[in-house]
Design an enzyme around this catalytic site. Structure first.
Site, PDB file in Angstrom:
ATOM      1  N   ARG A  32       0.852  -1.191   0.000  1.00  0.00           N
ATOM      2  CA  ARG A  32       0.000   0.000   0.000  1.00  0.00           C
ATOM      3  C   ARG A  32       0.885   1.237   0.000  1.00  0.00           C
ATOM      4  O   ARG A  32       1.910   1.289   0.701  1.00  0.00           O
ATOM      5  CB  ARG A  32      -0.901   0.026   1.241  1.00  0.00           C
ATOM      6  CG  ARG A  32      -2.085  -0.936   1.170  1.00  0.00           C
ATOM      7  CD  ARG A  32      -3.097  -0.541   0.075  1.00  0.00           C
ATOM      8  NE  ARG A  32      -4.254  -1.416   0.009  1.00  0.00           N
ATOM      9  CZ  ARG A  32      -4.380  -2.449  -0.815  1.00  0.00           C
ATOM     10  NH1 ARG A  32      -3.415  -2.756  -1.670  1.00  0.00           N
ATOM     11  NH2 ARG A  32      -5.488  -3.175  -0.811  1.00  0.00           N
ATOM     12  N   GLU A  38      -2.464   7.601  -4.758  1.00  0.00           N
ATOM     13  CA  GLU A  38      -2.798   7.082  -6.082  1.00  0.00           C
ATOM     14  C   GLU A  38      -4.263   7.356  -6.435  1.00  0.00           C
ATOM     15  O   GLU A  38      -5.108   7.374  -5.539  1.00  0.00           O
ATOM     16  CB  GLU A  38      -2.481   5.578  -6.159  1.00  0.00           C
ATOM     17  CG  GLU A  38      -3.289   4.679  -5.269  1.00  0.00           C
ATOM     18  CD  GLU A  38      -2.813   3.232  -5.368  1.00  0.00           C
ATOM     19  OE1 GLU A  38      -1.648   2.951  -5.058  1.00  0.00           O
ATOM     20  OE2 GLU A  38      -3.633   2.384  -5.757  1.00  0.00           O
ATOM     21  N   HIS A  61      -0.649   0.031  -9.864  1.00  0.00           N
ATOM     22  CA  HIS A  61      -1.343  -0.874  -8.927  1.00  0.00           C
ATOM     23  C   HIS A  61      -1.903  -2.102  -9.663  1.00  0.00           C
ATOM     24  O   HIS A  61      -3.118  -2.315  -9.708  1.00  0.00           O
ATOM     25  CB  HIS A  61      -2.466  -0.119  -8.203  1.00  0.00           C
ATOM     26  CG  HIS A  61      -2.914  -0.819  -6.942  1.00  0.00           C
ATOM     27  ND1 HIS A  61      -3.398  -0.162  -5.853  1.00  0.00           N
ATOM     28  CD2 HIS A  61      -2.973  -2.135  -6.604  1.00  0.00           C
ATOM     29  CE1 HIS A  61      -3.730  -1.022  -4.905  1.00  0.00           C
ATOM     30  NE2 HIS A  61      -3.478  -2.237  -5.341  1.00  0.00           N
TER      31      HIS A  61
END
Ligand code: DGY
Length: 339
Positions: free
Chosen positions: A237, A266, A284
């Protein structure tokens, strides 16, 4: 009557068909994140929410008075206010296991890409800048026989250790809970404290969950402890890293480079990151393979159906809600029998 279910993004047909066999399903037709107000509106009348890349907070839950289950399509569930769900006796589930190897594959791909300058070299060739072979061109760093540090030793951290061993790496790890001896022996990983991990790793790969304690796990102090030749890899993360401090360290070459699949804000990048050559940046995509996305969608569906059908879901995050329900049900039954 079939229970109503809302699915926040289009999913593979196999998973949606399974869901539709048992539920009245509404699927948000776009692969973009619904904002809490719209999600709240969509959840007003549903008993099940299959959550894919959305935030499920008080605003959503407050209006979803019939909701019984939030099935998150992902292993990390920091997007869901689990405490608020628990207070409302809503079961939360996630999808561990099915994406372990896929995510570890990507973490190792990032590690290799940044160490051997794969993306930078590809750009160099594509842009027609390659004129001749040179002995001194694009030197990277060796991976084999180096020290791989793993922060967080759950399923994905352990899978990363297995990959490291295939490259004859020395494996160190740090985790909130130390693994048992058998697991340490099998994975060839040695437990060390945080600072030793930071000081001794040539590659430090993050696999910790995003909890409040995990916020900025890696900041200026931690980056200063790392070797100037070390690389930082993050597929967990974004908020585990203080991105401002990371950019400063990368610019000052306090560390050698970073491979990032996740970002603090993000999908917004720190404006300096994209200017740096010693980073590899991905959007991601840790678990983004056809096989794994299908497995995630199927498992999320199974979790959701189990709760709606009164069975124990394979992956409850707040199992206390299930125990509560079971206790309450038997209590109610006992009271009824007495009466
Ligand atoms: C996960 O499973 O947690 C991935 O990061 C997708 O959100």
């Amino acid at each position: 009557m079939k229970p109503k279910v809302f699915v926040t993004r289009p999913l593979p047909a196999e998973a949606l068909d399974l869901l539709a066999a048992h539920c009245e399903v509404q699927v948000y037709p776009s692969d973009s994140a619904l904002k809490p107000p719209q999600l709240a509106e969509a959840c007003r009348d549903v008993e099940g929410l299959l959550a894919v890349g959305v935030r499920v907070n008080e605003e959503v839950l407050g209006q979803a008075t019939k909701l019984r289950v939030v099935a998150n399509c992902g292993v990390g569930y920091d997007n869901i206010d689990v405490a608020a769900c628990t207070r409302r006796r809503i079961v939360v589930t996630n999808t561990p296991g099915v994406l372990t190897d896929t995510t570890a594959d990507l973490a190792f791909a990032l590690l290799m890409a940044v160490a051997r300058r794969v993306v930078e070299a590809d750009r160099f060739v594509r842009e027609g800048r390659w004129q001749r072979w040179e002995f001194g061109m694009m030197w990277g760093a060796d991976i084999h026989h180096k020290t791989l540090g793993i922060w967080g030793f759950g399923r994905i951290g352990q899978a990363m250790a297995r990959r490291g061993r295939g490259f004859d790496m020395r494996i160190l790890y740090h985790s909130r809970r130390r693994a048992d001896e058998a697991l340490e022996r099998a994975s060839g990983a040695r437990f060390v404290d945080r600072d030793t991990l930071l000081r001794e790793s040539d590659f430090l790969s993050l696999h910790a969950p995003m909890t409040p304690e995990g916020y900025h796990l890696i900041g200026g102090r931690e980056l200063r402890l790392m070797k100037p030749s070390a690389f930082l890899i993050n597929t967990a993360r974004g908020k585990l890293i203080d991105e401002e401090a990371l950019v400063a360290a990368l610019k000052a070459k306090t560390i050698a480079g970073a491979g990032l699949d996740v970002f603090e804000h993000e999908p917004h990048l720190h404006p300096e990151l994209a200017k740096l050559d010693n980073v590899v940046l991905l959007p991601h995509v840790g678990s983004a393979t056809g096989e794994t996305r299908l497995a995630m969608a199927t498992l999320a569906t199974e979790n959701l159906l189990a709760v709606l059908q009164g069975r124990r879901p394979p992956n409850a995050v707040n199992a206390e809600v299930l125990n509560y329900s079971a206790d309450t049900q038997s209590q109610v039954k006992r009271q009824r029998t007495k009466a």
